[in-house]
Design a protein around this motif. Structure first.
Motif, mmCIF file in Angstrom:
data_model
loop_
_atom_site.group_PDB
_atom_site.id
_atom_site.type_symbol
_atom_site.label_atom_id
_atom_site.label_comp_id
_atom_site.label_asym_id
_atom_site.label_seq_id
_atom_site.Cartn_x
_atom_site.Cartn_y
_atom_site.Cartn_z
ATOM 1 N N LEU A 77 0.789 -1.224 0.000
ATOM 2 C CA LEU A 77 0.000 0.000 0.000
ATOM 3 C C LEU A 77 0.826 1.282 0.000
ATOM 4 O O LEU A 77 0.405 2.291 -0.545
ATOM 5 C CB LEU A 77 -0.921 0.022 1.227
ATOM 6 N N PHE A 78 1.976 1.256 0.636
ATOM 7 C CA PHE A 78 2.754 2.477 0.821
ATOM 8 C C PHE A 78 3.681 2.668 -0.376
ATOM 9 O O PHE A 78 4.888 2.563 -0.291
ATOM 10 C CB PHE A 78 3.546 2.409 2.137
ATOM 11 N N ARG A 79 3.057 2.962 -1.517
ATOM 12 C CA ARG A 79 3.775 3.089 -2.777
ATOM 13 C C ARG A 79 3.265 4.291 -3.547
ATOM 14 O O ARG A 79 2.163 4.780 -3.322
ATOM 15 C CB ARG A 79 3.629 1.813 -3.588
ATOM 16 N N ARG A 80 4.060 4.766 -4.464
ATOM 17 C CA ARG A 80 3.749 5.967 -5.230
ATOM 18 C C ARG A 80 2.406 5.858 -5.967
ATOM 19 O O ARG A 80 1.632 6.806 -5.990
ATOM 20 C CB ARG A 80 4.875 6.244 -6.230
ATOM 21 N N ALA A 81 2.135 4.716 -6.559
ATOM 22 C CA ALA A 81 0.920 4.552 -7.371
ATOM 23 C C ALA A 81 -0.353 4.818 -6.578
ATOM 24 O O ALA A 81 -1.369 5.234 -7.143
ATOM 25 C CB ALA A 81 0.875 3.152 -7.976
ATOM 26 N N LEU A 82 -0.326 4.615 -5.268
ATOM 27 C CA LEU A 82 -1.502 4.859 -4.433
ATOM 28 C C LEU A 82 -1.411 6.175 -3.662
ATOM 29 O O LEU A 82 -2.420 6.835 -3.427
ATOM 30 C CB LEU A 82 -1.698 3.702 -3.451
ATOM 31 N N LEU A 83 -0.200 6.545 -3.264
ATOM 32 C CA LEU A 83 -0.046 7.764 -2.471
ATOM 33 C C LEU A 83 -0.205 9.036 -3.304
ATOM 34 O O LEU A 83 -0.799 10.011 -2.840
ATOM 35 C CB LEU A 83 1.314 7.782 -1.765
ATOM 36 N N MET A 84 0.327 9.031 -4.516
ATOM 37 C CA MET A 84 0.280 10.244 -5.330
ATOM 38 C C MET A 84 -1.147 10.721 -5.612
ATOM 39 O O MET A 84 -1.442 11.897 -5.434
ATOM 40 C CB MET A 84 1.065 10.054 -6.629
ATOM 41 N N PRO A 85 -2.083 9.856 -6.041
ATOM 42 C CA PRO A 85 -3.449 10.352 -6.278
ATOM 43 C C PRO A 85 -4.093 10.913 -5.004
ATOM 44 O O PRO A 85 -4.804 11.920 -5.047
ATOM 45 C CB PRO A 85 -4.218 9.123 -6.776
#
Length: 175
Positions: A78-86
């Motif tokens: 979960l703690f990855r760019r693909a989810l955090l950026m949006p």
């Protein structure tokens, strides 16, 4: 008490007692829910509701920024760019200045860790938060705001991310 709890969580993750995703999921979910509740809070006549929502969102975004500093990004989960950026882009577009500032700081941290973003995504941000992120990034050395090509994480399909952790289905994905 909240600071002590945050310190205890960080310690548990750093010492391998609790996986980062297990503590990140409730925080990311709270941020998402608070962002979804912003339009209703705006319409509310209760002054406490109007004041409390942005304060809570700001505190959650600051904690997320603190975790980015402490743990960096993961390549899976979960703690990855693909989810955090949006999530951070949505928060940066908030009508309230404090959550917008906290989100801008976290976006700059994220870009320092993983590189810039494509211009097409950058243009989705309203001009005010875009300028705030640019100002913060200019104060730090080595932060690239723009990328000619999408980051590998940004191009990853959501079903691939969800296959790694089903909790990811609750969030928007960059792709």
């Amino acid at each position: 008490p909240q600071q002590v709890a945050a310190d205890a969580l960080c310690s548990c993750v750093l010492h391998g007692r609790v996986p980062l995703d297990d503590i990140a999921f409730p925080l990311l979910r709270r941020i998402d829910e608070r962002l979804l509740a912003e339009p209703a809070e705006k319409m509310s006549t209760d002054r406490n509701v109007k004041a409390l929502g942005p304060k809570q969102l700001t505190a959650n975004l600051r904690l997320l920024g603190r975790w980015l500093s402490a743990f960096g990004l993961q390549q899976s989960g979960l703690f990855r760019r693909a989810l955090l950026m949006p999530l951070l882009l949505r928060a940066a577009a908030s009508e309230h200045s404090k959550p917008r500032a906290a989100a801008s700081e976290a976006i700059v941290q994220l870009m320092a860790l993983s590189g810039g973003m494509e211009d097409r995504i950058w243009q989705l941000l309203p001009s005010k938060p875009r300028k705030a992120v640019q100002r913060l990034a200019s104060e730090q050395e080595g932060v690239n705001l723009f990328a000619a090509a999408p980051c590998e994480e940004d191009a990853m399909q959501k079903d691939v991310i969800v296959s790694e952790d089903s909790r990811a289905s609750h969030f928007l994905c960059m792709s």
